[in-house]
Design a protein around this motif. Structure first.
Motif, PDB file in Angstrom:
ATOM      1  N   THR A  21      43.783  60.462  62.991  1.00  0.00           N
ATOM      2  CA  THR A  21      43.901  61.672  62.170  1.00  0.00           C
ATOM      3  C   THR A  21      44.857  62.715  62.744  1.00  0.00           C
ATOM      4  O   THR A  21      44.974  63.808  62.196  1.00  0.00           O
ATOM      5  CB  THR A  21      42.513  62.322  61.978  1.00  0.00           C
ATOM      6  N   ALA A  22      45.519  62.390  63.814  1.00  0.00           N
ATOM      7  CA  ALA A  22      46.434  63.354  64.442  1.00  0.00           C
ATOM      8  C   ALA A  22      47.581  63.681  63.492  1.00  0.00           C
ATOM      9  O   ALA A  22      48.129  62.804  62.830  1.00  0.00           O
ATOM     10  CB  ALA A  22      46.982  62.798  65.742  1.00  0.00           C
ATOM     11  N   THR A  23      47.929  64.953  63.453  1.00  0.00           N
ATOM     12  CA  THR A  23      49.018  65.387  62.578  1.00  0.00           C
ATOM     13  C   THR A  23      50.341  65.376  63.342  1.00  0.00           C
ATOM     14  O   THR A  23      50.355  65.500  64.574  1.00  0.00           O
ATOM     15  CB  THR A  23      48.761  66.813  62.050  1.00  0.00           C
ATOM     16  N   PRO A  24      51.451  65.271  62.628  1.00  0.00           N
ATOM     17  CA  PRO A  24      52.755  65.356  63.292  1.00  0.00           C
ATOM     18  C   PRO A  24      52.920  66.675  64.049  1.00  0.00           C
ATOM     19  O   PRO A  24      53.521  66.694  65.125  1.00  0.00           O
ATOM     20  CB  PRO A  24      53.754  65.250  62.139  1.00  0.00           C
ATOM     21  N   GLN A  25      52.362  67.759  63.506  1.00  0.00           N
ATOM     22  CA  GLN A  25      52.466  69.058  64.177  1.00  0.00           C
ATOM     23  C   GLN A  25      51.733  69.050  65.523  1.00  0.00           C
ATOM     24  O   GLN A  25      52.231  69.616  66.503  1.00  0.00           O
ATOM     25  CB  GLN A  25      51.902  70.176  63.278  1.00  0.00           C
ATOM     26  N   GLN A  26      50.565  68.417  65.562  1.00  0.00           N
ATOM     27  CA  GLN A  26      49.830  68.328  66.829  1.00  0.00           C
ATOM     28  C   GLN A  26      50.639  67.541  67.858  1.00  0.00           C
ATOM     29  O   GLN A  26      50.734  67.942  69.020  1.00  0.00           O
ATOM     30  CB  GLN A  26      48.467  67.662  66.613  1.00  0.00           C
ATOM     31  N   LEU A  27      51.204  66.431  67.427  1.00  0.00           N
ATOM     32  CA  LEU A  27      51.991  65.616  68.344  1.00  0.00           C
ATOM     33  C   LEU A  27      53.242  66.355  68.806  1.00  0.00           C
ATOM     34  O   LEU A  27      53.636  66.244  69.972  1.00  0.00           O
ATOM     35  CB  LEU A  27      52.345  64.279  67.694  1.00  0.00           C
ATOM     36  N   GLU A  28      53.850  67.123  67.931  1.00  0.00           N
ATOM     37  CA  GLU A  28      55.013  67.920  68.331  1.00  0.00           C
ATOM     38  C   GLU A  28      54.621  69.008  69.328  1.00  0.00           C
ATOM     39  O   GLU A  28      55.371  69.284  70.272  1.00  0.00           O
ATOM     40  CB  GLU A  28      55.678  68.530  67.102  1.00  0.00           C
ATOM     41  N   GLN A  29      53.457  69.600  69.141  1.00  0.00           N
ATOM     42  CA  GLN A  29      52.972  70.595  70.105  1.00  0.00           C
ATOM     43  C   GLN A  29      52.780  69.957  71.472  1.00  0.00           C
ATOM     44  O   GLN A  29      53.138  70.548  72.497  1.00  0.00           O
ATOM     45  CB  GLN A  29      51.634  71.190  69.647  1.00  0.00           C
ATOM     46  N   ILE A  30      52.227  68.771  71.493  1.00  0.00           N
ATOM     47  CA  ILE A  30      52.014  68.074  72.764  1.00  0.00           C
ATOM     48  C   ILE A  30      53.343  67.694  73.391  1.00  0.00           C
ATOM     49  O   ILE A  30      53.530  67.815  74.598  1.00  0.00           O
ATOM     50  CB  ILE A  30      51.084  66.866  72.577  1.00  0.00           C
TER      51      ILE A  30
END
Length: 172
Positions: free
Chosen positions: A142-151
């Motif tokens: 369920t991870a969003t692209p925005q979360q992955l970009e933040q990481i």
């Protein structure tokens, strides 16, 4: 097969260290080359490759920084062909610190060095606090692209700060 699949663990930025260790030990026994000395040369090579994979996987997954980089690579957010820019706001913040570090090269002052060191450590802490909630609740499905970009941004900025600290250590 990626390292998480090899260990039958979900893709995650945080792992239970003991669960990881148990899987490593279990597979170390299963793929120990000494147990296959009477097998064919082909089977021995296969077991040696699996034993090597086990050691490499454990070494990488037990290190949080390497694990973060690995997950980001799996997700296609880091790699040789992928352009990774640091956020402009971060670079502007670092410009002042870098200028002060350059000044230290010509006129070293221990108190200024310590002040910069403290500032960098505070920035590291601040960056981690921003992504810690994502790390704590990360679900690969369920991870969003925005979360992955933040990481990814966290990883790149943290790496930048580590290099800055290493360069500052050379001044002492």
């Amino acid at each position: 097969m990626n390292y998480f699949e090899f260990y039958n663990l979900p893709i995650s930025f945080q792992l239970d260290a003991e669960a990881l260790r148990r899987q490593f030990l279990k597979l170390s026994k299963k793929y120990h080359p000494d147990f296959y000395t009477l097998e064919s040369e082909e089977k021995q090579e296969e077991i040696l490759a699996l034993s090597t994979l086990n050691n490499e996987a454990y070494k990488l997954l037990k290190d949080q920084e390497k694990r973060i980089k690995y997950v980001l690579e799996l997700k296609g957010l880091l790699g040789k062909e992928i352009k990774t820019n640091l956020p402009q706001s971060f670079l502007l913040e670092m410009m002042d610190i870098n200028e002060r570090v350059m000044d230290l090269q010509f006129d070293y002052d221990a108190s200024i060095h310590q002040a910069i060191q403290t500032e960098v450590e505070e920035k590291e802490k601040e960056l981690l606090e921003q992504v810690q909630p994502i790390f704590d609740t990360y679900n690969d499905a369920t991870a969003t692209p925005q979360q992955l970009e933040q990481i990814r941004d966290y990883y790149l900025q943290n790496r930048y700060l580590k290099r800055l600290k290493e360069n500052m250590q050379k001044l002492v």
